[in-house]
Enzyme design. Structure first.
Site, PDB file in Angstrom:
ATOM      1  N   LYS A  58       1.068  -1.295   0.016  1.00 16.68           N
ATOM      2  CA  LYS A  58      -0.055  -0.069  -0.026  1.00 16.68           C
ATOM      3  C   LYS A  58       0.837   1.214   0.041  1.00 16.68           C
ATOM      4  CE  LYS A  58      -4.075  -1.719   2.552  1.00 16.68           C
ATOM      5  NZ  LYS A  58      -4.939  -1.560   3.591  1.00 16.68           N
ATOM      6  N   GLU A  86       1.161  -5.221   4.282  1.00 16.71           N
ATOM      7  CA  GLU A  86      -0.098  -5.839   5.121  1.00 16.71           C
ATOM      8  C   GLU A  86      -0.239  -7.036   4.586  1.00 16.71           C
ATOM      9  OE1 GLU A  86      -3.403  -3.255   5.396  1.00 16.71           O
ATOM     10  OE2 GLU A  86      -2.448  -2.005   7.031  1.00 16.71           O
ATOM     11  N   LEU A 113      -6.426  -9.437   3.348  1.00 16.21           N
ATOM     12  CA  LEU A 113      -7.497 -10.007   3.940  1.00 16.21           C
ATOM     13  C   LEU A 113      -8.234 -10.418   2.636  1.00 16.21           C
ATOM     14  CD1 LEU A 113      -8.023  -7.996   7.122  1.00 16.21           C
ATOM     15  CD2 LEU A 113      -6.786  -9.913   6.967  1.00 16.21           C
ATOM     16  N   HIS A 142     -16.189  -4.095   5.275  1.00 18.47           N
ATOM     17  CA  HIS A 142     -15.688  -2.732   5.537  1.00 18.47           C
ATOM     18  C   HIS A 142     -16.515  -2.069   6.644  1.00 18.47           C
ATOM     19  CE1 HIS A 142     -14.426   1.680   4.691  1.00 18.47           C
ATOM     20  NE2 HIS A 142     -15.257   1.575   5.307  1.00 18.47           N
ATOM     21  N   HIS A 170     -14.014   0.989  -5.568  1.00 16.06           N
ATOM     22  CA  HIS A 170     -13.783   1.886  -4.267  1.00 16.06           C
ATOM     23  C   HIS A 170     -14.685   3.064  -4.124  1.00 16.06           C
ATOM     24  CE1 HIS A 170     -10.366  -0.575  -3.486  1.00 16.06           C
ATOM     25  NE2 HIS A 170      -9.830  -0.245  -4.592  1.00 16.06           N
ATOM     26  N   GLU A 216      -7.644   2.781   8.048  1.00 15.19           N
ATOM     27  CA  GLU A 216      -7.357   4.447   7.835  1.00 15.19           C
ATOM     28  C   GLU A 216      -8.550   5.096   8.597  1.00 15.19           C
ATOM     29  OE1 GLU A 216      -8.339   5.258   3.743  1.00 15.19           O
ATOM     30  OE2 GLU A 216      -6.859   3.569   2.853  1.00 15.19           O
ATOM     31  N   ASN A 223     -10.689   8.638   8.492  1.00 13.42           N
ATOM     32  CA  ASN A 223     -11.138  10.036   7.540  1.00 13.42           C
ATOM     33  C   ASN A 223     -11.557  11.078   8.783  1.00 13.42           C
ATOM     34  OD1 ASN A 223     -11.037   8.377   5.240  1.00 13.42           O
ATOM     35  ND2 ASN A 223     -13.072   7.458   5.910  1.00 13.42           N
ATOM     36  N   ARG A 251     -13.137  13.983   8.038  1.00 13.19           N
ATOM     37  CA  ARG A 251     -14.309  14.992   7.634  1.00 13.19           C
ATOM     38  C   ARG A 251     -15.551  14.312   7.889  1.00 13.19           C
ATOM     39  NH1 ARG A 251     -12.273  11.375   3.572  1.00 13.19           N
ATOM     40  NH2 ARG A 251     -14.220   9.978   2.933  1.00 13.19           N
TER      41      ARG A 251
HETATM   42  C1  MV4 Z   1      -7.110  -3.908   2.384  1.00 14.19           C
HETATM   43  C2  MV4 Z   1      -7.771  -4.923   1.865  1.00 14.19           C
HETATM   44  C3  MV4 Z   1      -7.308  -6.408   2.158  1.00 14.19           C
HETATM   45  N1  MV4 Z   1      -6.139  -6.484   3.085  1.00 14.19           N
HETATM   46  N2  MV4 Z   1      -6.096  -4.097   3.183  1.00 14.19           N
HETATM   47  C4  MV4 Z   1      -9.184  -0.544  -0.212  1.00 14.19           C
HETATM   48  C5  MV4 Z   1      -9.307   0.885   0.043  1.00 14.19           C
HETATM   49  C6  MV4 Z   1      -8.302   1.147   1.101  1.00 14.19           C
HETATM   50  N3  MV4 Z   1      -9.368   2.057   2.177  1.00 14.19           N
HETATM   51  C7  MV4 Z   1      -8.018  -0.188   1.824  1.00 14.19           C
HETATM   52  N4  MV4 Z   1      -8.665  -1.162   0.764  1.00 14.19           N
HETATM   53  C8  MV4 Z   1      -8.444  -2.397   1.258  1.00 14.19           C
HETATM   54  N5  MV4 Z   1      -7.217  -2.580   2.126  1.00 14.19           N
HETATM   55  C9  MV4 Z   1      -5.724  -5.473   3.632  1.00 14.19           C
HETATM   56  N6  MV4 Z   1      -4.612  -5.727   4.359  1.00 14.19           N
HETATM   57  C10 MV4 Z   1      -8.765  -4.822   0.809  1.00 14.19           C
HETATM   58  C11 MV4 Z   1      -9.022  -3.519   0.532  1.00 14.19           C
HETATM   59  C12 MV4 Z   1     -10.281  -3.268  -0.224  1.00 14.19           C
HETATM   60  C13 MV4 Z   1     -11.173  -2.729  -0.045  1.00 14.19           C
HETATM   61  C14 MV4 Z   1     -11.489  -2.244   1.270  1.00 14.19           C
HETATM   62  C15 MV4 Z   1     -12.683  -1.814   1.692  1.00 14.19           C
HETATM   63  C16 MV4 Z   1     -13.811  -1.610   0.754  1.00 14.19           C
HETATM   64  C17 MV4 Z   1     -13.629  -2.123  -0.522  1.00 14.19           C
HETATM   65  C18 MV4 Z   1     -12.237  -2.811  -0.657  1.00 14.19           C
HETATM   66  C19 MV4 Z   1     -12.219  -3.007  -2.204  1.00 14.19           C
HETATM   67  C20 MV4 Z   1     -10.960  -3.684  -2.670  1.00 14.19           C
HETATM   68  C21 MV4 Z   1      -9.911  -3.926  -1.653  1.00 14.19           C
END
Ligand code: MV4
Length: 450
Positions: free
Chosen positions: A158, A200, A203, A208, A235, A287, A289, A291
């Site tokens: 990332k 990372e 997963l 989410h 996203h 993360e 946010n 806002r």
């Molecule tokens: C991840 C993940 C799987 N494993 N981190 C995508 C946006 C960013 N905010 C973080 N994201 C992801 N991080 C780990 N360690 C999968 C995603 C991800 C995702 C996360 C939230 C909502 C939709 C998504 C779609 C694809 C990948």
């Protein structure tokens, strides 16, 4: 309290903020590009200032023009809404230098959470559970391989400056890692001018889930429960609900307390959302946010609080509305983001809304800035509005959503309404049985084919 608030945004969120200001009795200033002269937020504000031509970089992102608009109108506070300058620490600092209040967190907290490596380090130090991975950035391939062996494949690279899914690369096997690192670095450098990356554990099928918080900047903070935002496409969130169908009362309380305690220690000021991936009963911070978010209404519906009013109050030095023990969660709420897009191809469909009839009735809310005869300009996001419903139970909420979607008429442009009409009739959605890849799989398998 503030004397006059300038709203540095457009569309439904500008209107949302304007309504809060009106209920607080605070005069408002709308700003707009030349493409938005006919917009609803301009019509309803007490005053308006044109800040530039249609491209956002020349208008809604134009800091000198916004400062001039504050100066001309005598606004002593700016509400940034979401997107645009809402998470720009420099903007918050420049406003402060000109004796204008920024309605949002302190610049140092905006900056801290903007750097995903620093945000994760901070979260971890505050007792928030994080995804296993590198401690900070990864600088060499050999370090990355050692870390990846430790946490196990697949791993995700990332970008520190990323967020919202930009600049991520998966490595399923050890021999894919060097390429994933190099690609992520060069994409991050090109997109953000910063090639710092971290690692990372990947997963595979999480949900989410994000926790809403508000702090007064003096060490008091409360959480307002969670939102499940797992239904996304590229996203972009599509459908959000609270409470999450995946959590029970104990899990909600546990993660909420962890987040609220962390924000107390940080002396966080304003609204914030702490985002997690949730898999096999465990939360992993990704993360934060800093806002107001698009999906804030589902939290408002179940808590009865007006988050924008409370955001303005704490920004002006006021107290939190409630103690944690007095926060009550009532019923269930779902939001659908209705976009001006083809419901199968998702191609944007700007243009004139020939007829418009939003749904109504008990437990139905539409946050939108469009009207019959309005032309959606092609320069900005494609949201027509948000349909938010509330019910005593998730079942009642879904039945109400179904009937509200059937009432909703938007003619003249394509919208994503047909997608939602399909989703509320799909068993996994009815069962609350979905994860972050569910929607893209549903669409790939022809879920929206005619
Ligand atoms: C991840 C993940 C799987 N494993 N981190 C995508 C946006 C960013 N905010 C973080 N994201 C992801 N991080 C780990 N360690 C999968 C995603 C991800 C995702 C996360 C939230 C909502 C939709 C998504 C779609 C694809 C990948």
């Amino acid at each position: 309290m503030f004397d006059k608030i300038l709203i540095a945004n457009r569309g439904e969120i500008a209107l949302r903020v304007l309504r809060a200001c009106q209920e607080l009795g605070i005069p408002t200033v709308a700003v707009h590009s030349t493409a938005d002269a006919d917009a609803m937020h301009v019509r309803l504000a007490d005053e308006s200032v044109c800040i530039g031509p249609p491209p956002a970089k020349d208008s809604y992102l134009n800091i000198p023009a916004l400062l001039a608009a504050c100066e001309i109108t005598g606004a002593d506070a700016v509400h940034p809404g979401y997107g645009f300058l809402s998470e720009n620490a420099r903007f918050a600092e420049i406003l402060a230098d000109h004796n204008v209040h920024f309605i949002g967190p302190r610049p140092e907290h905006i900056r801290l959470m903007g750097d995903k490596i620093e945000a994760k380090r901070t979260a971890k130090s505050l007792g928030i559970p994080c995804v296993p991975g590198s401690d900070g950035g990864v600088t060499s391939d050999s370090d990355a391989i050692a870390i990846a062996r430790g946490i196990g494949f697949p791993v995700l690279v990332k970008a520190a400056a990323g967020g919202g899914g930009r600049g991520m690369k998966v490595a399923h096997l050890e021999d894919e890692l060097a390429t994933a690192l190099a690609t992520a670095r060069s994409e991050a450098k090109a997109a953000f001018g910063d090639d710092a990356v971290y690692l990372e554990k990947y997963l595979q099928r999480p949900r989410h889930i994000e926790v809403q918080v508000i702090g007064d900047g003096r060490g008091n903070a409360i959480h307002l429960g969670e939102r499940d935002c797992s239904l996304q496409r590229r996203h972009q969130k599509v459908f959000e609900e609270s409470p999450s169908p995946a959590l029970n009362v104990a899990a909600r309380h546990q993660i909420g307390e962890i987040v609220a305690n962390a924000m107390r220690k940080l002396q966080y000021l304003g609204l914030g959302t702490v985002e997690f991936l949730y898999e096999d009963g465990q939360f992993f911070f990704i993360e934060m946010n800093t806002r107001i978010q698009v999906e804030h209404p589902v939290t408002e519906m179940i808590t009865g609080l007006d988050l924008v009013i409370e955001q303005i109050r704490v920004a002006a030095g006021g107290d939190l509305p409630l103690a944690q023990k007095d926060v009550e969660f009532r019923g269930h709420s779902i939001e659908c983001r209705v976009n001006a897009e083809n419901p199968s191809t998702f191609l944007p469909s700007p243009g004139r809304i020939a007829s418009y009839h939003p749904p109504g009735g008990l437990g139905v809310r539409v946050d939108s800035a469009v009207y019959q005869g309005y032309t959606i300009p092609p320069f900005y996001d494609s949201m027509v509005g948000k349909l938010i419903v509330h019910g005593k139970s998730r079942t009642e909420c879904l039945m109400r959503l179904k009937r509200a979607l059937d009432e909703f008429v938007v003619d003249g442009i394509d919208t994503t309404l047909p997608l939602f009409r399909k989703l509320v009739r799909t068993q996994d959605i009815i069962d609350g049985n979905y994860h972050i890849h569910w929607l893209e799989r549903f669409l790939a398998e022809g879920g929206m084919e005619p």
